[in-house]
Design an enzyme around this catalytic site. Structure first.
Site, PDB file in Angstrom:
ATOM      1  N   SER A 143       0.714  -1.075   0.074  1.00  0.00           N
ATOM      2  CA  SER A 143      -0.557  -0.006   0.081  1.00  0.00           C
ATOM      3  C   SER A 143       0.537   1.344   0.092  1.00  0.00           C
ATOM      4  O   SER A 143       2.105   1.449   0.482  1.00  0.00           O
ATOM      5  CB  SER A 143      -0.915  -0.272   1.333  1.00  0.00           C
ATOM      6  N   TYR A 157      -2.016  -0.902  10.360  1.00  0.00           N
ATOM      7  CA  TYR A 157      -2.220  -1.094   8.962  1.00  0.00           C
ATOM      8  C   TYR A 157      -0.611  -0.396   8.339  1.00  0.00           C
ATOM      9  O   TYR A 157      -0.458  -1.754   7.128  1.00  0.00           O
ATOM     10  CB  TYR A 157      -3.472  -0.182   8.547  1.00  0.00           C
ATOM     11  N   ILE A 190      -8.453   2.392  -3.989  1.00  0.00           N
ATOM     12  CA  ILE A 190      -8.845   1.959  -5.543  1.00  0.00           C
ATOM     13  C   ILE A 190     -10.458   1.129  -4.845  1.00  0.00           C
ATOM     14  O   ILE A 190     -10.264   1.129  -3.311  1.00  0.00           O
ATOM     15  CB  ILE A 190      -7.953   0.211  -5.649  1.00  0.00           C
TER      16      ILE A 190
HETATM   17  P1  NAP Z   1     -11.360  -6.029   0.705  1.00  0.00           P
HETATM   18  O1  NAP Z   1     -12.367  -5.757  -0.606  1.00  0.00           O
HETATM   19  O2  NAP Z   1     -11.564  -6.012   2.366  1.00  0.00           O
HETATM   20  O3  NAP Z   1     -10.761  -7.658  -0.160  1.00  0.00           O
HETATM   21  C1  NAP Z   1     -10.102  -8.301   0.899  1.00  0.00           C
HETATM   22  C2  NAP Z   1     -10.125  -9.654   0.454  1.00  0.00           C
HETATM   23  O4  NAP Z   1      -9.113 -10.598   1.640  1.00  0.00           O
HETATM   24  C3  NAP Z   1     -10.768 -10.456   0.861  1.00  0.00           C
HETATM   25  O5  NAP Z   1     -11.245 -11.400  -0.657  1.00  0.00           O
HETATM   26  C4  NAP Z   1     -10.928 -11.332   2.033  1.00  0.00           C
HETATM   27  O6  NAP Z   1     -11.855 -12.558   2.202  1.00  0.00           O
HETATM   28  C5  NAP Z   1      -9.641 -11.941   1.468  1.00  0.00           C
HETATM   29  N1  NAP Z   1      -9.600 -11.891   3.218  1.00  0.00           N
HETATM   30  C6  NAP Z   1      -9.526 -10.908   5.032  1.00  0.00           C
HETATM   31  N2  NAP Z   1      -9.005 -11.422   5.796  1.00  0.00           N
HETATM   32  C7  NAP Z   1      -8.689 -12.768   5.312  1.00  0.00           C
HETATM   33  C8  NAP Z   1      -7.825 -13.742   5.843  1.00  0.00           C
HETATM   34  N3  NAP Z   1      -7.352 -13.989   7.184  1.00  0.00           N
HETATM   35  N4  NAP Z   1      -7.616 -15.461   5.405  1.00  0.00           N
HETATM   36  C9  NAP Z   1      -7.885 -15.171   3.687  1.00  0.00           C
HETATM   37  N5  NAP Z   1      -8.488 -14.343   3.249  1.00  0.00           N
HETATM   38  C10 NAP Z   1      -8.842 -13.129   3.458  1.00  0.00           C
HETATM   39  O7  NAP Z   1      -9.885  -5.453   0.652  1.00  0.00           O
HETATM   40  P2  NAP Z   1      -9.570  -4.844  -1.019  1.00  0.00           P
HETATM   41  O8  NAP Z   1      -9.796  -3.690  -0.775  1.00  0.00           O
HETATM   42  O9  NAP Z   1      -9.467  -5.331  -2.565  1.00  0.00           O
HETATM   43  O10 NAP Z   1      -7.531  -5.164  -0.524  1.00  0.00           O
HETATM   44  C11 NAP Z   1      -7.042  -6.141  -0.787  1.00  0.00           C
HETATM   45  C12 NAP Z   1      -5.543  -5.922  -0.664  1.00  0.00           C
HETATM   46  O11 NAP Z   1      -5.032  -4.443  -0.820  1.00  0.00           O
HETATM   47  C13 NAP Z   1      -5.240  -5.916   0.596  1.00  0.00           C
HETATM   48  O12 NAP Z   1      -3.551  -6.190   1.343  1.00  0.00           O
HETATM   49  C14 NAP Z   1      -4.843  -4.079   1.175  1.00  0.00           C
HETATM   50  O13 NAP Z   1      -4.625  -3.905   2.398  1.00  0.00           O
HETATM   51  C15 NAP Z   1      -4.699  -4.068  -0.364  1.00  0.00           C
HETATM   52  N6  NAP Z   1      -4.695  -1.960  -0.361  1.00  0.00           N
HETATM   53  C16 NAP Z   1      -5.957  -1.942  -0.621  1.00  0.00           C
HETATM   54  C17 NAP Z   1      -6.136  -0.241  -1.159  1.00  0.00           C
HETATM   55  C18 NAP Z   1      -7.684  -0.031  -1.518  1.00  0.00           C
HETATM   56  O14 NAP Z   1      -7.826   1.192  -2.124  1.00  0.00           O
HETATM   57  N7  NAP Z   1      -8.526  -0.549  -1.470  1.00  0.00           N
HETATM   58  C19 NAP Z   1      -5.561   0.313  -0.654  1.00  0.00           C
HETATM   59  C20 NAP Z   1      -4.279  -0.212  -0.921  1.00  0.00           C
HETATM   60  C21 NAP Z   1      -4.466  -1.509  -0.355  1.00  0.00           C
HETATM   61  P3  NAP Z   1     -12.784 -12.944   3.575  1.00  0.00           P
HETATM   62  O15 NAP Z   1     -13.094 -11.899   4.187  1.00  0.00           O
HETATM   63  O16 NAP Z   1     -13.516 -14.427   2.716  1.00  0.00           O
HETATM   64  O17 NAP Z   1     -11.210 -13.893   4.412  1.00  0.00           O
END
Ligand code: NAP
Length: 259
Positions: A143, A157, A190
């Site tokens: 991130s 985080y 995102i």
């Molecule tokens: P999201 O929409 O909340 O999706 C998170 C995913 O991770 C889901 O598939 C969830 O499924 C899975 N997950 C969470 N805890 C888990 C566990 N203990 N074991 C297995 N799977 C798990 O999040 P996102 O926004 O797509 O973020 C994805 C990644 O991108 C993360 O690492 C986040 O830090 C990074 N990121 C996101 C953004 C952004 O703007 N969205 C920005 C920078 C970085 P389940 O809950 O079913 O397990």
């Protein structure tokens, strides 16, 4: 145009939603065999159905990425089903927003385990498969928050995401023995289900602070991951790329007002 990913075996943790679903979609579109991983089966099934028309082949594994036994079983099972393992996208993550004064120790530990320990577990479980194949690729989803920026409520985080980059440097050296590269994508904001939960006001003010004036699409991260996984990126390791629409660039509100 990257042509080297067809029929490759790929795992995407956190692939049921958000950025992980975007990564899985991009790899499937390029003909890869993709296993998506999460804890909730219903969402995994729905995502496999949704992406079925994209090309490639989709399957899923239920797994908590914090747990070594589950991660090892998941990686071995995906590799058995897909004829080996070429690419591990360690993407699963959580971002509860709690200021330190209210944060309990368990929340700190949960964020570290889900975001940082999981990266180590996923890489460790993949090594025997990369060793067997004589090559491999790892792509971490880090991130901008932590390595570059700060945001109240995300001390844990930010530490976990900066920790991933610290892990990356030594991992790149150790993985070179297996002809395997490891790199990280650093997304800005995102548009995902996870981010949507932070509310419309958060989304609007974030979009206004980004030079390209919009949040990113999940496929924007998928394309960066695809590049790192491609044969064309074979000589890049231990590196990271920011994908944020220019979000980290403005020095001040005035700088934003000038554009
Ligand atoms: P999201 O929409 O909340 O999706 C998170 C995913 O991770 C889901 O598939 C969830 O499924 C899975 N997950 C969470 N805890 C888990 C566990 N203990 N074991 C297995 N799977 C798990 O999040 P996102 O926004 O797509 O973020 C994805 C990644 O991108 C993360 O690492 C986040 O830090 C990074 N990121 C996101 C953004 C952004 O703007 N969205 C920005 C920078 C970085 P389940 O809950 O079913 O397990």
């Amino acid at each position: 145009m990257l042509t080297s990913i067809k029929d490759r075996s790929v795992i995407v943790t956190g692939g049921s939603k958000g950025i992980g679903r975007g990564i899985a979609k991009v790899f499937a579109r390029h003909g890869a065999k993709v296993t998506i991983v999460a804890r909730h089966e219903q969402e995994l099934k729905a995502t496999c159905d949704e992406l079925a028309g994209e090309g490639g082949a989709l399957r899923y594994e239920i797994c908590d990425v914090c747990d070594w036994d589950e991660v090892k079983r998941m990686v071995d099972s995906a590799a058995a089903a897909q004829g080996g393992l070429d690419v591990m996208c360690a993407n699963a993550g959580i971002f509860p927003q709690t200021k330190m004064v209210e944060m309990d120790i368990a929340e700190w530990d949960r964020v570290m385990a889900t975001n940082l320990r999981s990266a180590f577990l996923c890489v460790k479980a993949s090594i025997p498969h990369f060793d067997r194949a004589g090559k491999g690729r790892v792509v971490l989803t880090s991130s901008i928050t932590g390595p570059v920026t700060g945001f109240p409520g995300w001390a844990h985080y930010g530490a976990s995401k900066a920790g991933q980059l610290g892990f990356l440097k030594t991992a790149a050296m150790e993985l070179s023995r297996y002809n395997t590269t490891i790199n990280a994508v650093m997304p800005g904001n995102i548009f995902t289900e996870g981010l949507q939960d932070l509310g419309q006001e958060y989304l609007d003010t974030m979009a206004a602070s980004i030079p390209l004036k919009r949040l990113g699409e999940v496929e924007d991260i998928g394309h960066a991951a695809l590049f790192f996984a491609s044969d064309e990126a074979a000589y890049i390791t231990g590196q990271q790329i920011v994908v944020d629409g220019g979000q980290i660039l403005p020095e001040s509100l005035e700088a934003m007002a000038e554009i």
